[in-house]
Design a protein around this motif. Structure first.
Motif, mmCIF file in Angstrom:
data_model
loop_
_atom_site.group_PDB
_atom_site.id
_atom_site.type_symbol
_atom_site.label_atom_id
_atom_site.label_comp_id
_atom_site.label_asym_id
_atom_site.label_seq_id
_atom_site.Cartn_x
_atom_site.Cartn_y
_atom_site.Cartn_z
ATOM 1 N N GLY A 70 0.565 -1.157 -0.241
ATOM 2 C CA GLY A 70 -0.028 0.110 0.157
ATOM 3 C C GLY A 70 0.796 1.163 0.055
ATOM 4 N N GLN A 71 2.096 1.210 0.430
ATOM 5 C CA GLN A 71 2.891 2.393 0.372
ATOM 6 C C GLN A 71 3.093 2.913 -0.943
ATOM 7 O OE1 GLN A 71 7.539 0.778 0.303
ATOM 8 N NE2 GLN A 71 6.165 -0.371 1.778
ATOM 9 N N MET A 72 2.870 2.058 -2.169
ATOM 10 C CA MET A 72 2.898 2.670 -3.360
ATOM 11 C C MET A 72 1.723 3.265 -3.892
ATOM 12 S SD MET A 72 5.925 1.246 -3.319
ATOM 13 C CE MET A 72 6.174 2.261 -4.844
ATOM 14 N N GLN A 73 0.699 3.421 -3.047
ATOM 15 C CA GLN A 73 -0.579 3.835 -3.228
ATOM 16 C C GLN A 73 -0.876 5.491 -2.991
ATOM 17 O OE1 GLN A 73 -1.976 1.887 -5.676
ATOM 18 N NE2 GLN A 73 -0.687 0.292 -4.896
ATOM 19 N N GLY A 74 -1.837 5.914 -3.777
ATOM 20 C CA GLY A 74 -2.189 7.257 -3.331
ATOM 21 C C GLY A 74 -3.447 7.177 -2.336
ATOM 22 N N TYR A 75 -3.937 8.534 -1.757
ATOM 23 C CA TYR A 75 -4.853 8.451 -0.822
ATOM 24 C C TYR A 75 -6.225 7.930 -1.134
ATOM 25 C CZ TYR A 75 -6.728 12.779 -2.757
ATOM 26 O OH TYR A 75 -7.191 13.897 -3.610
ATOM 27 N N ARG A 76 -6.517 8.023 -2.675
ATOM 28 C CA ARG A 76 -7.974 7.747 -3.205
ATOM 29 C C ARG A 76 -7.983 6.251 -3.153
ATOM 30 N NH1 ARG A 76 -6.306 11.848 -6.591
ATOM 31 N NH2 ARG A 76 -7.639 13.459 -6.663
ATOM 32 N N GLU A 104 7.256 11.024 2.640
ATOM 33 C CA GLU A 104 8.091 10.865 1.391
ATOM 34 C C GLU A 104 7.636 10.372 0.108
ATOM 35 O OE1 GLU A 104 11.548 8.580 2.246
ATOM 36 O OE2 GLU A 104 12.248 9.780 3.847
ATOM 37 N N GLY A 105 6.501 9.276 0.216
ATOM 38 C CA GLY A 105 5.868 8.471 -0.556
ATOM 39 C C GLY A 105 4.871 9.637 -1.275
ATOM 40 N N VAL A 106 4.173 10.634 -0.560
ATOM 41 C CA VAL A 106 3.466 11.673 -0.963
ATOM 42 C C VAL A 106 4.075 12.610 -2.015
ATOM 43 C CG1 VAL A 106 2.218 13.906 -0.645
ATOM 44 C CG2 VAL A 106 1.833 11.543 0.766
ATOM 45 N N GLN A 107 5.434 12.870 -1.405
ATOM 46 C CA GLN A 107 6.155 13.987 -2.298
ATOM 47 C C GLN A 107 6.764 13.349 -3.696
ATOM 48 O OE1 GLN A 107 9.861 15.297 -0.237
ATOM 49 N NE2 GLN A 107 10.131 16.837 -1.659
ATOM 50 N N LEU A 108 6.875 12.185 -3.819
ATOM 51 C CA LEU A 108 7.473 11.312 -4.960
ATOM 52 C C LEU A 108 6.359 11.357 -5.787
ATOM 53 C CD1 LEU A 108 9.643 8.621 -3.537
ATOM 54 C CD2 LEU A 108 10.357 10.168 -4.963
ATOM 55 N N ARG A 109 5.170 11.030 -5.381
ATOM 56 C CA ARG A 109 3.845 10.717 -6.148
ATOM 57 C C ARG A 109 3.362 12.021 -6.798
ATOM 58 N NH1 ARG A 109 2.441 6.918 -2.252
ATOM 59 N NH2 ARG A 109 1.390 8.402 -1.116
ATOM 60 N N GLY A 235 3.407 -0.310 -15.668
ATOM 61 C CA GLY A 235 3.366 1.052 -14.643
ATOM 62 C C GLY A 235 2.561 0.736 -13.570
ATOM 63 N N VAL A 236 1.273 0.416 -13.910
ATOM 64 C CA VAL A 236 0.423 0.104 -12.780
ATOM 65 C C VAL A 236 0.723 -0.850 -11.913
ATOM 66 C CG1 VAL A 236 -1.904 -0.637 -12.503
ATOM 67 C CG2 VAL A 236 -1.603 0.918 -14.181
ATOM 68 N N LEU A 237 1.163 -2.082 -12.444
ATOM 69 C CA LEU A 237 1.590 -3.047 -11.558
ATOM 70 C C LEU A 237 3.050 -2.816 -10.666
ATOM 71 C CD1 LEU A 237 1.435 -6.188 -11.260
ATOM 72 C CD2 LEU A 237 3.476 -6.682 -12.801
ATOM 73 N N ARG A 238 3.680 -2.065 -11.076
ATOM 74 C CA ARG A 238 4.894 -1.848 -10.260
ATOM 75 C C ARG A 238 4.405 -0.807 -9.264
ATOM 76 N NH1 ARG A 238 11.073 0.165 -11.995
ATOM 77 N NH2 ARG A 238 11.685 0.825 -9.964
ATOM 78 N N LYS A 239 3.605 0.265 -9.549
ATOM 79 C CA LYS A 239 3.039 1.076 -8.547
ATOM 80 C C LYS A 239 2.196 0.288 -7.505
ATOM 81 C CE LYS A 239 -0.004 5.164 -7.757
ATOM 82 N NZ LYS A 239 -0.564 6.284 -8.707
#
Length: 461
Positions: A70-76, A104-109, A235-239
């Motif tokens: 889940g660290q790769m996901q956004g808030y939605r 950090e994850g928010v900043q990268l996304r 790209g989706v799978l990696r995220k």
């Protein structure tokens, strides 16, 4: 069939809004008014804007998700996951918590933006896009996938020890064609040698067609980076999944526990390959809106190779990979079916020597352990099954399909592997018999049933 109240609860917990719930109920031939829907939601305390969940519990849930992939996901996406887990929380609250938990994850996304390219195809199964994904290959895990260009339906997505063997990729293709009941109009792939067998199969299947993309034109080669549809999917799978594993395995490497040699790669495969494949399968099942039940009891083990469903009841083999607690959880999950346990002696799994070859037909090996297991099943069942005994235990592992328009279909081991057993299968005059070579997978204890997942639901293609 589920009633309308159960359906409302199900789709509400999937995160559907009221308008979407009304629309999907109509697809079930259930038409209700907006007020009736609100009344049903009120009856079962299904609210989005009141009776909010306890914030510390939501916070703990997010911590657990962000600790995993889940660290790769956004808030939605995390908000939707929270709704599906039964939490009542606003998207704004999730966004604030994520910003606190993973700055950090928010900043990268926020820093990354993709410019969409335009894509056009005629319809479902017009083009299948096939490609291999090598981001985990340095650690011994190779991924191969195929996606329908029009619907974005994932035709197959497999993690294995290699994705460069043309026999392995061809097997993925044949499994997909068998499951769907036909081949695509075209396949788009790169020039890798792993696609050679699949290319010949596709051209053979399309040899007699008369459209503009028949025969030789049914397979398109090009640069991997220009294979747009599946490149977007990577790209989706990696995220959503792979970046978590890249980070984890890289940390193992940085800590000095992985050097890249043969033994280290085999250890990574032994520890993580099945987990990575299961996560991908779980995501696909959830996308099909199927109910996925997870075993949370750490003392329970249940391997699919030990679960034989006859259509009437379950037989569960007690083996090195399945224990009594696992069988009990299966019984608790499927309360409408009888569940009986069968000791497995001198074999890896129950289905190493038996499987279903028809609605009432058990195919069984001729060895003494196989015959003892059959006798146990007969003693524990109230129903009398027909049996088909084959000389070779391994040949008794086959896949039965009841396909509309084709009838009884049986996938079994190839004649060059078990010629005497194939002669027994040929006595099934009402079956369409499809021999499948499995000698390579058998070297790593792979059989037909453990290389497949049967879903009694027509994909929306």
């Amino acid at each position: 069939m589920a009633n309308r109240e159960e359906l409302v609860q199900f789709y509400f917990r999937l995160g559907f809004n009221n308008k979407e719930i009304l629309a999907v109920l109509a697809s079930h031939n259930i038409v209700i008014s907006y007020r009736t829907l609100k009344r049903i939601c009120s009856k079962f305390s299904l609210y989005r804007k009141k009776n909010f969940s306890n914030l510390p519990e939501v916070f703990s849930f997010l911590q657990a998700e962000i600790f995993k992939s889940g660290q790769m996901q956004g808030y939605r996406w995390l908000h939707l996951r929270a709704l599906q887990k039964g939490f009542v929380v606003t998207q704004k609250t999730i966004r604030q918590m994520v910003k606190y938990l993973d700055p950090e994850g928010v900043q990268l996304r926020t820093a990354r933006r993709l410019h969409r390219r335009r894509y056009h195809t005629e319809g479902p199964n017009a083009v299948w896009h096939v490609d291999s994904y090598d981001k985990l290959k340095p650690y011994g895990i190779a991924i191969n996938g195929c996606i329908d260009g029009y619907s974005r339906y994932i035709v197959w997505m497999e993690a294995f020890t290699t994705n460069s063997n043309p026999k392995i990729v061809a097997n993925y293709f044949i499994d997909a064609v068998s499951m769907i009941g036909g081949c695509p109009e075209r396949i788009r792939a790169d020039l890798g040698t792993e696609n050679g067998h699949m290319e010949q199969m596709q051209k053979f299947l399309r040899r007699s067609h008369s459209d503009n993309w028949a025969a030789e034109k049914s397979f398109l080669y090009g640069r991997s980076t220009a294979n747009q549809r599946i490149e977007r999917w990577w790209g989706v799978l990696r995220k959503q999944n792979v970046q978590f594993w890249i980070n984890l395995l890289r940390n193992i490497q940085n800590d000095g526990y992985f050097t890249g040699d043969f033994i280290d790669k085999n250890l990574i495969q032994f520890c993580f390959l099945n987990i990575i494949q299961v996560e991908g399968v779980k995501k696909a099942l959830q996308d099909l809106q199927l109910n996925v039940v997870e075993m949370t009891d750490e003392n329970a083990t249940l391997d699919g190779g030990d679960v034989l469903f006859t259509g009437r009841e379950f037989f569960v083999g007690l083996s090195k990979r399945t224990n009594q607690r696992g069988a009990e959880i299966l019984a608790d999950t499927f309360k409408d079916y009888a569940v009986s346990t069968v000791p497995v002696l001198d074999n890896l799994h129950l289905k190493s020597f038996c499987s279903m070859a028809g609605p009432n037909l058990i195919v069984i090996g001729s060895s003494e352990p196989a015959q003892k297991a059959l006798k146990t099943m007969q003693q524990m069942s109230d129903h009398r099954y027909d049996k088909l005994t084959v000389p070779d235990d391994a040949a008794a592992n086959c896949i039965y399909l009841n396909i509309p328009g084709k009838g009884h279909v049986l996938l079994h081991r190839a004649p060059e592997e078990f010629p005497e057993s194939v002669k027994v299968f040929e006595k099934l005059k009402e079956h369409m018999l499809i021999p499948v070579a499995n000698s390579e997978l058998a070297k790593v204890d792979g059989c037909l049933t453990c290389s497949s997942l049967l879903i009694n639901k027509s994909p929306d293609l």
